[in-house]
Design a protein around this motif. Structure first.
Motif, mmCIF file in Angstrom:
data_model
loop_
_atom_site.group_PDB
_atom_site.id
_atom_site.type_symbol
_atom_site.label_atom_id
_atom_site.label_comp_id
_atom_site.label_asym_id
_atom_site.label_seq_id
_atom_site.Cartn_x
_atom_site.Cartn_y
_atom_site.Cartn_z
ATOM 1 N N GLY A 33 0.788 -1.229 0.000
ATOM 2 C CA GLY A 33 0.000 0.000 0.000
ATOM 3 C C GLY A 33 0.815 1.271 0.000
ATOM 4 N N ALA A 61 -4.196 -4.230 -3.948
ATOM 5 C CA ALA A 61 -4.460 -3.040 -3.135
ATOM 6 C C ALA A 61 -5.877 -3.050 -2.587
ATOM 7 C CB ALA A 61 -4.225 -1.782 -3.970
ATOM 8 N N HIS A 106 -5.988 -0.874 0.910
ATOM 9 C CA HIS A 106 -5.094 0.283 0.776
ATOM 10 C C HIS A 106 -5.736 1.313 -0.149
ATOM 11 C CE1 HIS A 106 -2.144 -1.837 3.047
ATOM 12 N NE2 HIS A 106 -1.845 -2.716 2.100
ATOM 13 N N CYS A 116 -3.410 3.832 -2.152
ATOM 14 C CA CYS A 116 -2.696 3.138 -3.215
ATOM 15 C C CYS A 116 -3.642 2.792 -4.358
ATOM 16 C CB CYS A 116 -2.042 1.875 -2.661
ATOM 17 S SG CYS A 116 -1.026 0.978 -3.853
#
Length: 202
Positions: free
Chosen positions: A102, A131, A136, A139
């Motif tokens: 991330g 991701a 995340h 990201c």
């Protein structure tokens, strides 16, 4: 603490090349933890093998990417025996490691080196999927808005939705609604904003 397994490079010199049961070496631990001074000494003073691979064929560079420490990544990338485009036995490349961690800074660095962000591993998972699964959000947004958004990236989103659908029976209705809403939000962001941005803005 994994760094304790490294200790002083001089003290551990006879065991620099030894690996644990998974094939992980002192160099890999140092890379994962961003110990760039230790990495430097292991490589330049004790000739640690930068091309050594774990049992799953992952490398020290992979661990540096997972650790998200760009100076360590740069140090390894400058070594003639390091291939920053190497794959492990699951077909995972640096983009999978970066997305799983991330770290947007790591992704930017890889992108600047021309790494293919549309790469998909043997399980059909790309950076977007990694991701998203790890939650995340920053990201994921960078991948969708800044990275090279090709048809392959869109296909990965479709694959992710398909995977979620396959697993829906194992989830409660509330869990499914949350997961569905998250993916829909990211797709809406992609469709509404992708054309307004380019990688230099991120």
């Amino acid at each position: 603490d994994p760094t304790e397994a490294i200790g002083s490079p001089r003290a551990s010199h006879p065991q620099v090349g030894q690996a644990n049961k998974d094939g992980r070496t002192a160099l890999m631990w140092a890379c994962k933890n961003g110990e760039v001074q230790v990495v430097t000494e292991l490589i330049h003073q004790y000739a640690a093998d930068v091309s050594a691979r774990m049992k799953d064929d992952s490398t020290a560079f992979d661990w540096a990417v997972l650790g998200g420490h760009v100076p360590t990544m740069e140090l390894l990338a400058a070594h003639p025996d390091v291939d920053i485009r190497a794959l492990n036995k699951f077909g995972c490349a640096a983009v999978q490691w970066a997305a799983a961690s991330g770290n947007v800074g790591t992704c930017r660095w890889l992108y600047s080196k021309g790494i293919d962000f549309s790469h998909i591993n043997h399980a059909g998972h790309g950076a977007v999927v990694k991701a998203a699964w790890k939650g995340h959000d920053d990201c994921l947004r960078w991948l969708l808005l800044a990275a090279h958004a090709t048809l392959a990236l869109i296909n990965m989103l479709v694959a992710l939705l398909s995977d979620i659908f396959d697993r829906v029976q194992a989830k409660s209705e509330e869990e499914w609604r949350k997961e569905q809403a998250f993916i829909i939000l990211e797709m809406e962001l992609f469709l509404s904003k992708r054309a307004k941005h380019n990688p230099s803005n991120f």
